[in-house]
Every structure is written in C-alpha cells, then in structure tokens.
Design a protein around this motif. Structure first.
Motif, PDB file in Angstrom:
ATOM      1  N   SER A 180       6.059  11.180  -2.805  1.00 39.30           N
ATOM      2  CA  SER A 180       5.985  11.892  -4.087  1.00 39.30           C
ATOM      3  C   SER A 180       4.921  12.982  -4.048  1.00 39.30           C
ATOM      4  O   SER A 180       5.041  13.999  -4.717  1.00 39.30           O
ATOM      5  CB  SER A 180       5.743  10.909  -5.233  1.00 39.30           C
ATOM      6  OG  SER A 180       4.605  10.131  -4.947  1.00 39.30           O
ATOM      7  N   ALA A 181       3.894  12.788  -3.209  1.00 34.42           N
ATOM      8  CA  ALA A 181       2.869  13.826  -3.090  1.00 34.42           C
ATOM      9  C   ALA A 181       3.206  14.768  -1.932  1.00 34.42           C
ATOM     10  O   ALA A 181       2.432  15.681  -1.627  1.00 34.42           O
ATOM     11  CB  ALA A 181       1.507  13.188  -2.874  1.00 34.42           C
ATOM     12  N   LEU A 241       0.816  -1.218   0.000  1.00 36.07           N
ATOM     13  CA  LEU A 241       0.000   0.000   0.000  1.00 36.07           C
ATOM     14  C   LEU A 241       0.844   1.261   0.000  1.00 36.07           C
ATOM     15  O   LEU A 241       0.312   2.361  -0.132  1.00 36.07           O
ATOM     16  CB  LEU A 241      -0.907   0.021   1.237  1.00 36.07           C
ATOM     17  CG  LEU A 241      -1.931  -1.101   1.368  1.00 36.07           C
ATOM     18  CD1 LEU A 241      -2.666  -0.990   2.693  1.00 36.07           C
ATOM     19  CD2 LEU A 241      -2.919  -1.051   0.217  1.00 36.07           C
ATOM     20  N   GLY A 242       2.148   1.111   0.206  1.00 31.04           N
ATOM     21  CA  GLY A 242       3.034   2.263   0.314  1.00 31.04           C
ATOM     22  C   GLY A 242       3.716   2.272   1.669  1.00 31.04           C
ATOM     23  O   GLY A 242       3.761   1.245   2.353  1.00 31.04           O
ATOM     24  N   LEU A 285      -0.480   6.526   6.070  1.00 28.92           N
ATOM     25  CA  LEU A 285       0.335   6.365   4.868  1.00 28.92           C
ATOM     26  C   LEU A 285       1.145   7.628   4.578  1.00 28.92           C
ATOM     27  O   LEU A 285       0.596   8.726   4.517  1.00 28.92           O
ATOM     28  CB  LEU A 285      -0.600   6.081   3.691  1.00 28.92           C
ATOM     29  CG  LEU A 285       0.012   5.918   2.312  1.00 28.92           C
ATOM     30  CD1 LEU A 285       0.729   4.581   2.199  1.00 28.92           C
ATOM     31  CD2 LEU A 285      -1.064   6.033   1.243  1.00 28.92           C
ATOM     32  N   ASN A 327       3.110   9.638   1.821  1.00 29.67           N
ATOM     33  CA  ASN A 327       3.241   9.648   0.362  1.00 29.67           C
ATOM     34  C   ASN A 327       4.311  10.675  -0.020  1.00 29.67           C
ATOM     35  O   ASN A 327       4.031  11.859  -0.141  1.00 29.67           O
ATOM     36  CB  ASN A 327       1.899   9.973  -0.295  1.00 29.67           C
ATOM     37  CG  ASN A 327       1.966   9.777  -1.794  1.00 29.67           C
ATOM     38  OD1 ASN A 327       3.014   9.943  -2.403  1.00 29.67           O
ATOM     39  ND2 ASN A 327       0.834   9.421  -2.385  1.00 29.67           N
TER      40      ASN A 327
HETATM   41  C1  LIG Z   1       0.823   9.372  -3.832  1.00 25.86           C
HETATM   42  O1  LIG Z   1       0.196  10.514  -4.336  1.00 25.86           O
HETATM   43  C2  LIG Z   1       0.159  10.556  -5.750  1.00 25.86           C
HETATM   44  C3  LIG Z   1      -0.397  11.911  -6.165  1.00 25.86           C
HETATM   45  O2  LIG Z   1      -1.484  12.308  -5.366  1.00 25.86           O
HETATM   46  C4  LIG Z   1      -0.689   9.391  -6.253  1.00 25.86           C
HETATM   47  O3  LIG Z   1      -0.754   9.372  -7.667  1.00 25.86           O
HETATM   48  C5  LIG Z   1      -0.069   8.086  -5.762  1.00 25.86           C
HETATM   49  O4  LIG Z   1      -0.889   6.982  -6.120  1.00 25.86           O
HETATM   50  C6  LIG Z   1       0.084   8.115  -4.256  1.00 25.86           C
HETATM   51  N1  LIG Z   1       0.837   6.936  -3.822  1.00 25.86           N
HETATM   52  C7  LIG Z   1       0.397   6.094  -2.896  1.00 25.86           C
HETATM   53  C8  LIG Z   1       1.285   4.978  -2.551  1.00 25.86           C
HETATM   54  O5  LIG Z   1      -0.701   6.239  -2.352  1.00 25.86           O
END
Ligand SMILES: *[C@@H]1O[C@H](CO)[C@@H](O)[C@H](O)[C@H]1NC(C)=O
Ligand SMILES: Nc1ncnc2c1ncn2[C@@H]1O[C@H](COP(=O)(O)OP(=O)(O)OP(=O)(O)O)[C@@H](O)[C@H]1O
Ligand SMILES: *[C@@H]1O[C@H](CO)[C@@H](O)[C@H](O)[C@H]1NC(C)=O
Length: 304
Positions: free
Chosen positions: A239-240, A199-200, A235, A237
């Motif tokens: 990259s976000a 899931l991350g 979680l 995130n």
């Molecule tokens: C993290 O955020 C990005 C942009 O909002 C999204 O596309 C991506 O799926 C997210 N990653 C996870 C692991 O949730």
C-alpha cells in the motif's frame, strides 16, 4: 404363584440388557473417539507438540517438553546463571551455534560472530520474537547486550541433512513419498506464513542457492520443518509502494530470481542505487527446486 418368580426373573434381563448395551455402546463410542483423536493428532507428532506450541503461551513466554507452566523468556542474568554451553554444533556468517543445557533441557545458544553483522543479528532476534508460531523455532530467551539468543535444540539439525537422516536405519521408515510430501508442504506453508505474517509481507532473502536455503530451516524429530534463521527478512509494503532488495550487492547463485539480476548488462557496472527493487515473488521461484530436493528419489516421489 408358580409363574411369578419366573416372570420376575424374565422381567429383569430385558431391563438390564438395554442398560448394559447402552453402557457398552457408550464405551465403544468413547473408545472410537479416543482412537480417532489419537490417529488425527498423530501426524502432528505424538510428543505433544500441539500442546507445547508457543501460541499457547502468552507473548514473551515459552513452554518446553516436560514443563507444566509457561516460563518467561530468559533474561541476560538467567541465561548467565542457568545455561551451560556444551559444544559447537553450527556456524554461519552471523552466528556461532552451541548445543547447551538449561535445567536438563537441551537448548541452543547462538552468538554473534562478527560485530559488523550486529544489525542482521538484532533484526533476526526481532523477527524471532514477533513470529513465534508453529512455523518458527521456539525462542527461549535472549540477551541483546551480549548478542546471545537461546532457542530450542533440534538434534536432526538443518534441512540440509535430510537425505543423510532419512538413510539412517532409525529413520528409514520415514523415507516415503508421503512423509516427504508432508515436508514439502511444511516448507511451502512457511513461505506462505512469512508472506502473510503478523508483521506484513516478509521476503526470505539470504537464500541464493539450495544449500543456503536448506541451512535456514531445521528438521524436527517428529519430521516437520521450522524456519530458524530470520536475519534477512525485509518487509514489502504494497500500500505504501515499498519494495525490497536483498542486500546492497549484486546477487549471485543458482536461486537468484530473474528480477534480482542486474538488468543493464555486463557493460554497466553494478550500482545499488540503479538496481530496481522487487517483492516476495523472489521466494516463489525457489519452491520447485526445494520441493524436488525434499521429495528426493523414493518410490512414488516422481509422481508427486
Ligand atoms: C505500510 O505503509 C503505510 C504507510 O506508510 C503504513 O501506514 C502501514 O502501517 C504500513 N504497513 C505495514 C505492514 O508496515
Ligand atoms: N536450534 C537448533 N538446533 C539444531 N541446530 C541448529 C539450531 N540452530 C542452528 N543450528 C545449526 O547451526 C547452523 C547455523 O545457524 P544459523 O543459520 O542460525 O546461523 P547464521 O550465522 O545465521 O547462518 P547464515 O550464514 O545463513 O546467516 C544451522 O544451519 C544449523 O545447522
Ligand atoms: C543420500 O544419502 C545416501 C547415504 O548417505 C547416499 O548413498 C545417496 O547417494 C544420497 N542421495 C542424494 C540424492 O544425495
């Protein structure tokens, strides 16, 4: 004419010997392989844990001890019909935990205690479904309407009882630095798994002191650690740019990481909106203390 039978007699043994020794050699190699296989699979437990790993059943299915086939997670109806509660074996803030029986198997029914915490309960259930693996307690069924979860039963209970378990006559032989180091490695592997989960990057919140941390993990009968309580697992995130906070209140406890402390001093009252978020490294601060508990005080554990 005199020599012939002699020759014949002498000709057979040389032909038989290679055949015989070849067969013996083959048998020896097979035996060695079998022994090696048994030896190598032994630390994972001789109870066949590997073959009953949830990973070997398709998503939404499980296999227990003596079962030949994977069975789908039990539904509300199946649980009401087939599961019988026996006695309470645990209680936390979110769940009441009952040792129960399902088709001659010992299982655990966990039920929501406080309706205010149903979001935590449902989050825990979602995590349990998504993270089924060798590191996570096996899910056997659930009923969202009744806030009930069915999992595999582990008679040694939570990791909190490790010291007492290792002092029982039955398990004394397990009380070695080697076994205990293996457990510490299990713990770190679980944290690594959660930080790199399907899931991350998940943070194991709800672990602000040693007792709390230990109560989230189970000790299996073949001496491995599983994570059990996944109710508070936000979680990160990267990259976000989204970080997390473990709850909305000021955290207290000896395991609260430096970045989880209110940074503005005593004079400024705590305010959730002003509290900076953080990432999964809050889990890493705890590893030395938990490892030290798991290693305990046995001969050799000070060197490890
Ligand atoms: C993290 O955020 C990005 C942009 O909002 C999204 O596309 C991506 O799926 C997210 N990653 C996870 C692991 O949730
Ligand atoms: N499958 C199991 N086998 C044996 N014991 C269990 C099992 N599941 C839970 N327990 C016992 O019940 C206790 C409470 O379970 P759990 O941590 O799931 O409850 P909780 O309400 O979510 O706790 P918390 O207060 O940490 O949120 C555990 O610490 C453990 O001792
Ligand atoms: C572990 O348990 C044993 C027996 O229950 C007890 O004597 C000992 O003091 C305990 N050790 C620790 C470190 O808690």
């Amino acid at each position: 004419m005199e020599k012939k039978p002699h020759l014949v007699r002498r000709e057979f043994p040389p032909r038989q010997v290679p055949a015989l020794s070849l067969a013996l050699l083959l048998a020896a190699v097979l035996l060695l392989n079998a022994l090696l296989y048994l030896y190598l699979s032994e630390p994972r437990g001789s109870t066949g844990r590997a073959e009953s790993q949830p990973g070997l059943c398709p998503f939404g299915h499980f296999k227990l001890g003596g079962m030949k086939n994977c069975s789908p997670w039990l539904s509300c109806e199946a649980m009401n019909r087939e599961v019988r509660k026996l006695k309470r074996v645990g209680e936390g803030a979110v769940k009441k935990v009952f040792l129960s029986e399902w088709k001659e198997n010992k299982v655990v029914v966990s039920q929501l205690t406080n309706p205010e915490l149903k979001e935590d309960f449902l989050h825990g259930l979602r995590m349990l479904k998504s993270l089924q693996s060798q590191h996570v307690v096996r899910l056997l069924g659930f009923c969202e309407e009744q806030f009930t979860i069915l999992t595999e039963y582990h008679p040694l209970g939570s990791l909190r009882g490790l010291n007492e378990t290792l002092h029982m006559p039955k398990y004394k032989a397990m009380n070695t630095w080697h076994r205990r180091l293996m457990l510490a490695i299990d713990y770190v592997s679980i944290i690594r798994y959660l930080h790199n989960s399907p899931l991350g990057t998940l943070v194991m919140c709800d672990s602000n002191d040693l007792d709390k941390v230990l109560s989230q993990y189970l000790l299996t009968s073949d001496f491995h650690i599983l994570v059990n309580d996944l109710d508070a697992l936000p979680l990160v995130n990267r990259s976000a740019g989204r970080l997390v906070k473990c709850g909305h209140r000021e955290l207290r406890g000896e395991f609260v990481a430096p970045e989880q402390h209110w940074p503005y001093g005593e004079e400024v009252p705590f305010e959730d909106d002003l509290m900076p978020p953080y990432d999964e490294k809050t889990d890493i601060w705890k590893i030395p203390d938990v490892s030290s508990f798991v290693l305990g005080h046995v001969e050799g554990s000070d060197i490890v």
